[in-house]
Design an enzyme around this catalytic site. Structure first.
Site, PDB file in Angstrom:
ATOM      1  CB  SER A 117      -0.958  -0.053   1.193  1.00 47.28           C
ATOM      2  OG  SER A 117      -1.850   1.017   1.131  1.00 47.28           O
ATOM      3  CG  HIS A 118       0.093   3.566   3.305  1.00 46.58           C
ATOM      4  ND1 HIS A 118      -0.829   2.548   3.343  1.00 46.58           N
ATOM      5  CD2 HIS A 118       0.570   3.698   4.561  1.00 46.58           C
ATOM      6  CE1 HIS A 118      -0.927   2.086   4.582  1.00 46.58           C
ATOM      7  NE2 HIS A 118      -0.091   2.766   5.337  1.00 46.58           N
ATOM      8  CE  LYS A 175      -7.551   1.734   1.868  1.00 46.72           C
ATOM      9  NZ  LYS A 175      -7.558   0.980   3.131  1.00 46.72           N
ATOM     10  NE  ARG A 223      -4.068   4.188   3.009  1.00 49.88           N
ATOM     11  CZ  ARG A 223      -3.490   4.309   4.184  1.00 49.88           C
ATOM     12  NH1 ARG A 223      -2.815   5.418   4.477  1.00 49.88           N
ATOM     13  NH2 ARG A 223      -3.550   3.345   5.074  1.00 49.88           N
TER      14      ARG A 223
HETATM   15  C1  G1P Z   1      -4.184   1.565   8.229  1.00 53.49           C
HETATM   16  C2  G1P Z   1      -5.406   2.443   8.357  1.00 53.49           C
HETATM   17  C3  G1P Z   1      -6.646   1.635   8.078  1.00 53.49           C
HETATM   18  C4  G1P Z   1      -6.531   0.984   6.706  1.00 53.49           C
HETATM   19  C5  G1P Z   1      -5.247   0.190   6.613  1.00 53.49           C
HETATM   20  C6  G1P Z   1      -5.016  -0.338   5.216  1.00 53.49           C
HETATM   21  O1  G1P Z   1      -4.244   0.522   9.157  1.00 53.49           O
HETATM   22  O2  G1P Z   1      -5.487   3.048   9.617  1.00 53.49           O
HETATM   23  O3  G1P Z   1      -7.761   2.468   8.148  1.00 53.49           O
HETATM   24  O4  G1P Z   1      -7.612   0.138   6.468  1.00 53.49           O
HETATM   25  O5  G1P Z   1      -4.131   1.021   6.946  1.00 53.49           O
HETATM   26  O6  G1P Z   1      -4.896   0.690   4.277  1.00 53.49           O
HETATM   27  P1  G1P Z   1      -3.489   0.578  10.569  1.00 53.49           P
HETATM   28  O7  G1P Z   1      -2.021   0.818  10.276  1.00 53.49           O
HETATM   29  O8  G1P Z   1      -4.052   1.741  11.313  1.00 53.49           O
HETATM   30  O9  G1P Z   1      -3.778  -0.742  11.207  1.00 53.49           O
HETATM   31 ZN    ZN Z   2      -3.265   1.398  -0.305  1.00 55.97          ZN
END
Ligand code: G1P
Ligand code: ZN
Length: 544
Positions: free
Chosen positions: A113-114, A377, A283
């Site tokens: 992801s990010h 998402k 996102r």
């Molecule tokens: C984070 C975000 C959550 C999202 C997830 C995946 O998870 O807070 O809302 O669904 O990334 O993108 P967290 O690191 O808080 O467990």
């Molecule tokens: Zn992502």
């Protein structure tokens, strides 16, 4: 090419978090690490012989290598067909769309992801089921159980690497590999949801936007849809080529990491609209000229304006938000007379509600927004939704928000992240909070009184499954909230997330900046949790 059964034994550290298994690239490069996890996925599944699997990723370092391994293993395990995005590219929402479009058995998505990419960055793998969404907990638990007892894995040895740059079919043993256009199915789906004609007219009128793909997966999607199909001027999409290391940046669309875009939208001669997406495209961040829309507000505004979008014109079945997300969307749901749901953090909790037709829109404060069109998402979808609303209303983003707050009230909101803190200290902080539930309840701080404290627990309304320990909530009688939870996606130490919210119907007060409006609650959070004391940090690492 021959089917080989390779002896192996369990490897530590294969417990997946909120969004699959995420680790440093070097961890995935250990002998048999990826193979063990992939075989454990297959071992946890049944009846996939001859079926179709979708495979793709966000293009980060190790994407190609991992895909070749997965192909050789899928063939050895008896899948009939694998659909792979060209060059191994599929954004997470596009993978979901492809699974649904082709009625595939499931999919494997390669992404962290990010999180940062590159050889020193992170890599990740997750399994999605036939509805296009992340595997539910009973499957991820079964996968983990398989990693604990694995003894061997199956792979086609000496199989040639499949050329992922060429569209079309090849055979890998008994299995067909089909390299598909990464964008087409997704782009067609978007065109079926939104009023592209109206958005084209908006761009034709001189409306200007910048979309920052952050050198990650949405580049090709945004180029095709925004610049080619919607006729936005060339140059609308920034950083459009996916790079294995995302250009060294952190592909997370928030005020800290998407600063290039933020500078443009807050600079001289700023365009009307700005948006960004993350590493794997699920996102979104929404900006107006000199204006930041919180993801919680974004969900509420989209819900309130859904009737302007062809796909949602008939009305929404319901709205779901994750627990830490502000209650702004609940106020819209109440006014529309539709149900609202509060789920634990993580997109997988929306799946059942969407499948059961109980909700149409859902969102998380962590820059995630989506609908029943896929089961992930969807970053670009949110951007197109906003464009559709802007095209229909022909007002600025700031004016739309002002009107929204005037109608529904404003939920001030901020999230403070303390990244890479000591795991033991973070646990002690959380335990310390849990020990105070009884003493905090009923206590007043200034003019706010604590109404309820708990560790959030969720019972899925569709299948009755219970998820406990989903974050500490301190709820005040006036609608303010403090929420504390530990991240399930970080890869170094622990990440403490503090979510702060307050509600205001006073139009003068609504003009305040969020950090100012929430200053007393921010201080109170430290007072009750001892954040500085436990983490040794005077300031959060990231404020959004
Ligand atoms: C984070 C975000 C959550 C999202 C997830 C995946 O998870 O807070 O809302 O669904 O990334 O993108 P967290 O690191 O808080 O467990
Ligand atoms: Zn992502």
């Amino acid at each position: 090419m021959s089917l080989t059964v390779v002896a192996t034994r369990p490897i530590d550290g294969q417990k997946a978090g909120t969004s699959g298994l995420r680790k440093k690239v070097a961890v995935f490069q250990q002998a048999q690490y990826l193979e063990n996890f992939v075989q454990s996925i297959f071992n946890a599944l049944t009846d996939y012989q001859g079926q179709t699997l979708v495979v793709g990723g966000d293009g980060r370092y190790y994407n190609d290598t991992a895909i070749q391994t997965i192909l050789a293993m899928a063939a050895a395990n008896g899948f009939g067909r694998v659909l792979v995005g060209q060059n191994g590219i599929l954004s997470t929402p596009a993978a979901s769309a492809v699974i649904r479009h082709h009625k595939a058995f499931g999919g494997i998505i390669l992404s962290a992801s990010h999180n940062m990419g590159g050889v020193d960055g992170d890599f990740g793998i997750k399994y999605n089921i036939n509805n296009g969404g992340p595997a539910p907990e009973k499957i991820t638990d079964a996968i983990y159980a398989c990693t604990q007892v694995i003894e061997s894995y199956k792979i086609l040895s000496d199989s040639p690497a499949v050329d992922l740059s060429q569209l079309g079919s090849t055979q890998l043993g008994e299995m067909t590999v089909e390299v598909i256009d990464s964008v087409a199915i997704y782009a067609d789906l978007m065109a079926s949801l939104f009023d592209f004609e109206q958005i084209r007219a908006l761009f034709a009128s001189g409306f200007r936007m910048r979309f920052d793909a952050m050198h990650a997966v949405t580049g090709p999607y945004a180029k095709t849809i925004l610049e080619q199909q919607l006729n936005a001027p060339e140059g609308t999409v920034l950083n459009a080529t996916p790079l294995p290391d995302f250009g060294g940046g952190h592909p997370d669309p928030n005020l800290t990491y998407a600063h290039e875009l933020v500078d443009i939208l807050y600079g001289e001669d700023a365009p009307d609209f700005g948006a960004a997406s993350d590493g794997d495209g699920d996102r979104n961040m929404i900006l107006g000229r000199g204006f930041f829309v919180t993801p919680s507000d974004s969900l509420a505004v989209l819900a309130a304006n859904a009737q302007l979008v062809p796909a949602y014109q008939q009305g929404l079945a319901g709205i779901a938000r994750s627990m830490p997300t502000s209650a702004a969307a609940d106020r819209v749901a109440a006014k529309l007379g539709i149900p609202s749901f509060e789920t634990p953090t993580g997109w997988k909790f929306f799946g059942n509600l969407l499948d059961a037709g109980q909700v149409t829109l859902c969102g998380e404060e962590s820059f995630g927004t989506g609908s029943n069109h896929v089961r992930e998402k969807d970053g670009l979808w949110a951007v197109l939704f906003w464009l559709n609303v802007l095209a229909a209303r022909r007002q600025s983003v700031a004016d739309i928000l002002q009107q929204h707050w005037a109608e529904f009230g404003r939920n001030f909101y901020t999230r403070h992240d303390y990244e890479g803190v000591d795991s033991a200290a973070a646990k002690q902080l959380m335990d310390g909070l849990k020990g105070q539930f009884a003493s905090l309840t009923g206590q007043s701080f200034g003019n706010r009184t604590v109404q309820l404290c708990d560790d959030f627990s969720y019972t899925d309304p569709v299948d009755g499954s219970v998820s406990q320990g989903q974050g500490v909530r301190i709820l005040f009688a006036d609608g303010a909230r403090l929420v504390f939870r530990l991240s399930g996606t970080g890869t170094e130490g622990a990440t403490l997330r503090l979510y702060i919210e307050a509600f205001s119907t006073d139009s003068a007060q609504q003009q305040q900046d969020a950090q100012t409006a929430l200053a007393d609650l921010i201080q109170l959070a430290d007072q009750v949790a001892g954040i500085q004391r436990w983490t040794g940090r005077a300031e959060p690492s990231v404020i959004t």
